[in-house]
Design a protein around this motif. Structure first.
Motif, PDB file in Angstrom:
ATOM      1  N   THR A   1      46.644  34.882  44.967  1.00 22.99           N
ATOM      2  CA  THR A   1      46.567  34.457  46.456  1.00 22.99           C
ATOM      3  C   THR A   1      45.910  35.279  47.285  1.00 22.99           C
ATOM      4  O   THR A   1      45.157  36.425  46.710  1.00 22.99           O
ATOM      5  N   ARG A   2      45.232  34.855  48.330  1.00 20.85           N
ATOM      6  CA  ARG A   2      44.049  35.614  49.313  1.00 20.85           C
ATOM      7  C   ARG A   2      45.039  36.812  49.802  1.00 20.85           C
ATOM      8  O   ARG A   2      44.520  37.963  49.830  1.00 20.85           O
ATOM      9  N   GLU A   3      46.421  36.955  50.119  1.00 24.98           N
ATOM     10  CA  GLU A   3      47.150  37.862  50.466  1.00 24.98           C
ATOM     11  C   GLU A   3      47.239  38.952  49.509  1.00 24.98           C
ATOM     12  O   GLU A   3      46.862  40.232  49.848  1.00 24.98           O
ATOM     13  N   ALA A   4      47.474  38.842  48.096  1.00 20.33           N
ATOM     14  CA  ALA A   4      47.505  39.868  47.322  1.00 20.33           C
ATOM     15  C   ALA A   4      45.777  40.492  47.187  1.00 20.33           C
ATOM     16  O   ALA A   4      45.840  41.799  47.020  1.00 20.33           O
ATOM     17  N   ALA A   5      44.919  39.689  47.236  1.00 21.28           N
ATOM     18  CA  ALA A   5      43.512  40.122  47.203  1.00 21.28           C
ATOM     19  C   ALA A   5      43.397  41.168  48.486  1.00 21.28           C
ATOM     20  O   ALA A   5      42.698  42.202  48.098  1.00 21.28           O
ATOM     21  N   GLU A   6      43.648  40.683  49.729  1.00 22.83           N
ATOM     22  CA  GLU A   6      43.640  41.593  50.745  1.00 22.83           C
ATOM     23  C   GLU A   6      44.294  42.562  50.911  1.00 22.83           C
ATOM     24  O   GLU A   6      43.956  43.924  51.505  1.00 22.83           O
ATOM     25  N   LEU A   7      45.672  42.597  50.265  1.00 20.50           N
ATOM     26  CA  LEU A   7      46.402  43.957  49.976  1.00 20.50           C
ATOM     27  C   LEU A   7      45.680  45.050  49.286  1.00 20.50           C
ATOM     28  O   LEU A   7      45.465  46.246  49.449  1.00 20.50           O
ATOM     29  N   ALA A   8      44.904  44.471  47.933  1.00 20.67           N
ATOM     30  CA  ALA A   8      44.296  45.235  47.214  1.00 20.67           C
ATOM     31  C   ALA A   8      43.061  46.007  47.957  1.00 20.67           C
ATOM     32  O   ALA A   8      42.602  47.058  47.711  1.00 20.67           O
ATOM     33  N   ALA A   9      42.273  45.119  48.856  1.00 17.27           N
ATOM     34  CA  ALA A   9      41.130  45.449  49.437  1.00 17.27           C
ATOM     35  C   ALA A   9      41.394  46.545  50.467  1.00 17.27           C
ATOM     36  O   ALA A   9      40.587  47.688  50.591  1.00 17.27           O
ATOM     37  N   ARG A  10      42.881  46.490  50.975  1.00 13.23           N
ATOM     38  CA  ARG A  10      43.284  47.413  52.152  1.00 13.23           C
ATOM     39  C   ARG A  10      43.405  48.812  51.582  1.00 13.23           C
ATOM     40  O   ARG A  10      43.143  49.804  52.159  1.00 13.23           O
ATOM     41  N   GLU A  11      43.570  48.742  50.135  1.00 15.97           N
ATOM     42  CA  GLU A  11      43.902  49.969  49.622  1.00 15.97           C
ATOM     43  C   GLU A  11      42.862  50.781  49.172  1.00 15.97           C
ATOM     44  O   GLU A  11      42.827  52.025  48.496  1.00 15.97           O
ATOM     45  N   ALA A  12      41.618  50.229  49.118  1.00 15.96           N
ATOM     46  CA  ALA A  12      40.363  50.657  48.361  1.00 15.96           C
ATOM     47  C   ALA A  12      39.775  51.685  49.256  1.00 15.96           C
ATOM     48  O   ALA A  12      40.160  51.420  50.619  1.00 15.96           O
ATOM     49  N   PRO A  13      39.139  52.552  48.740  1.00 14.79           N
ATOM     50  CA  PRO A  13      38.629  53.716  49.800  1.00 14.79           C
ATOM     51  C   PRO A  13      37.410  53.145  50.538  1.00 14.79           C
ATOM     52  O   PRO A  13      36.780  53.892  51.364  1.00 14.79           O
ATOM     53  N   PHE A  14      36.987  51.961  50.252  1.00 17.02           N
ATOM     54  CA  PHE A  14      35.630  51.500  50.797  1.00 17.02           C
ATOM     55  C   PHE A  14      35.973  49.851  51.198  1.00 17.02           C
ATOM     56  O   PHE A  14      36.887  49.308  50.917  1.00 17.02           O
ATOM     57  N   THR A  15      34.887  49.286  52.089  1.00 16.96           N
ATOM     58  CA  THR A  15      35.238  47.996  52.619  1.00 16.96           C
ATOM     59  C   THR A  15      34.980  47.075  51.567  1.00 16.96           C
ATOM     60  O   THR A  15      34.077  46.975  50.619  1.00 16.96           O
ATOM     61  N   LEU A  16      36.132  46.115  51.234  1.00 17.71           N
ATOM     62  CA  LEU A  16      35.895  45.066  50.190  1.00 17.71           C
ATOM     63  C   LEU A  16      36.455  43.670  51.184  1.00 17.71           C
ATOM     64  O   LEU A  16      37.451  43.891  51.896  1.00 17.71           O
ATOM     65  N   ARG A  17      36.175  42.721  50.696  1.00 17.90           N
ATOM     66  CA  ARG A  17      36.482  41.463  50.950  1.00 17.90           C
ATOM     67  C   ARG A  17      36.891  40.358  49.889  1.00 17.90           C
ATOM     68  O   ARG A  17      36.477  40.538  48.959  1.00 17.90           O
ATOM     69  N   ALA A  18      38.138  39.618  50.344  1.00 18.87           N
ATOM     70  CA  ALA A  18      38.439  38.412  49.355  1.00 18.87           C
ATOM     71  C   ALA A  18      37.801  37.275  49.505  1.00 18.87           C
ATOM     72  O   ALA A  18      37.341  37.165  50.599  1.00 18.87           O
ATOM     73  N   TYR A  19      37.700  36.795  48.302  1.00 23.13           N
ATOM     74  CA  TYR A  19      36.868  35.293  48.420  1.00 23.13           C
ATOM     75  C   TYR A  19      37.477  34.406  47.292  1.00 23.13           C
ATOM     76  O   TYR A  19      37.859  34.933  46.204  1.00 23.13           O
ATOM     77  N   ARG A  20      37.413  33.248  47.326  1.00 23.36           N
ATOM     78  CA  ARG A  20      37.834  32.421  46.589  1.00 23.36           C
ATOM     79  C   ARG A  20      36.701  32.029  45.450  1.00 23.36           C
ATOM     80  O   ARG A  20      35.563  31.644  46.016  1.00 23.36           O
ATOM     81  N   CYS A  21      36.837  31.882  44.177  1.00 22.71           N
ATOM     82  CA  CYS A  21      36.110  31.779  43.099  1.00 22.71           C
ATOM     83  C   CYS A  21      35.906  30.395  43.096  1.00 22.71           C
ATOM     84  O   CYS A  21      36.948  29.582  42.637  1.00 22.71           O
TER      85      CYS A  21
END
Length: 68
Positions: A16-36
């Motif tokens: 899910t996008r929510e799971a990906a965004e949660l992982a992105a929030r925990e990263a020490p740098f900016t990450l964004r989620a996208y659908r493959c």
């Protein structure tokens, strides 16, 4: 965002996008989620030019809090 076939199977996949965004929030740098387009799941990318800014990131900017 297009992911090449040789790359997508090495990336972590999120259901899910929510799971990906949660992982992105925990990263020490900016990450964004996208659908493959290949696997129809979500991945993370550090390439953010032209991508929608997630709500959690907008809220943090408004409140003046650093990312994290």
């Amino acid at each position: 965002m297009k992911t090449r076939p040789g790359i997508w199977h090495r990336k972590k996949q999120y259901a899910t996008r929510e799971a990906a965004e949660l992982a992105a929030r925990e990263a020490p740098f900016t990450l964004r989620a996208y659908r493959c387009a290949l696997c129809r799941r979500f991945h993370l990318t550090s390439r953010t030019k032209g991508m929608k800014i997630p709500r959690h990131e907008l809220d943090a900017r408004r409140s003046g809090q650093p990312k994290g």
